[in-house]
Design a protein around this motif. Sequence first.
Motif, short mmCIF file in Angstrom:
data_model
loop_
_atom_site.label_atom_id
_atom_site.label_comp_id
_atom_site.label_asym_id
_atom_site.label_seq_id
_atom_site.Cartn_x
_atom_site.Cartn_y
_atom_site.Cartn_z
N ASP A 196 0.80 -1.23 0.00
CA ASP A 196 0.00 0.00 0.00
C ASP A 196 0.84 1.28 0.00
O ASP A 196 0.28 2.38 -0.02
N GLY A 230 0.01 4.01 2.40
CA GLY A 230 -1.30 4.59 2.17
C GLY A 230 -1.49 5.24 0.81
O GLY A 230 -2.61 5.61 0.46
N TRP A 233 -4.16 3.73 -1.54
CA TRP A 233 -5.55 4.16 -1.32
C TRP A 233 -5.79 5.51 -1.98
O TRP A 233 -6.85 5.76 -2.55
N THR A 234 -4.80 6.38 -1.93
CA THR A 234 -4.92 7.69 -2.57
C THR A 234 -5.02 7.53 -4.08
O THR A 234 -5.77 8.26 -4.74
N LEU A 251 -6.28 4.88 -5.59
CA LEU A 251 -7.57 4.23 -5.86
C LEU A 251 -8.67 5.25 -6.13
O LEU A 251 -9.50 5.06 -7.02
N HIS A 252 -8.66 6.34 -5.40
CA HIS A 252 -9.75 7.31 -5.49
C HIS A 252 -9.88 7.99 -6.85
O HIS A 252 -10.98 8.03 -7.40
N TRP A 264 -4.78 -4.73 -5.39
CA TRP A 264 -5.55 -3.52 -5.65
C TRP A 264 -6.52 -3.71 -6.79
O TRP A 264 -7.58 -3.08 -6.83
N THR A 290 -9.36 -5.25 -5.13
CA THR A 290 -10.10 -4.22 -4.39
C THR A 290 -10.98 -3.40 -5.33
O THR A 290 -12.16 -3.16 -5.02
N ARG A 300 -15.06 -3.43 -5.01
CA ARG A 300 -15.79 -2.19 -4.75
C ARG A 300 -16.80 -1.89 -5.85
O ARG A 300 -17.91 -1.44 -5.58
#
Length: 104
Positions: free
Chosen positions: A54, A57, A60-61, A63-64, A85, A88, A92
Motif C-alpha cells: 500500500d 497509504g 488508497w490515494t 484508488l480514489h 488492488w 479491491t 468495490r
Amino acid sequence: MRADVAAFVATGPLPDWDADEVQISHRQAQLEAMTGPVTGEEATALAQCFGPDDCYGLAWTLLHPIETGPNPVVTTKPGPDANEWHHTLWMRAANGGLITGAEA
C-alpha cells in the motif's frame, strides 16, 4: 491524457515500503497534482500503477481518482495472482452494483 496523469503513469508503479522518503514524497505530490475526474483512458492507465503493497497509504490515494472515471476499470473478477488492488477495485465496483451479475 492530461499531463499530470501522464507524468504519474510514466513514473511507473508505486514503490514498496522500502522506498526512501524522497520517492514517497514525489509520488504523493504527483497524486495531489491530479484534479477532477479522470477519463476512462486515464483510469485504465492509473490502475497499472499499483505497487506490491500500500506504499504507506498512497495506494488508497491512487484508488480514489481511478474510481472517478466513467466506468469500472476492472469488470471481471481478477485471478488469484492479480495485484491486490485490482481485487479491491473489482470488489468495490461489484459491491456498488456497477458490475452486473458479479458476486463479491
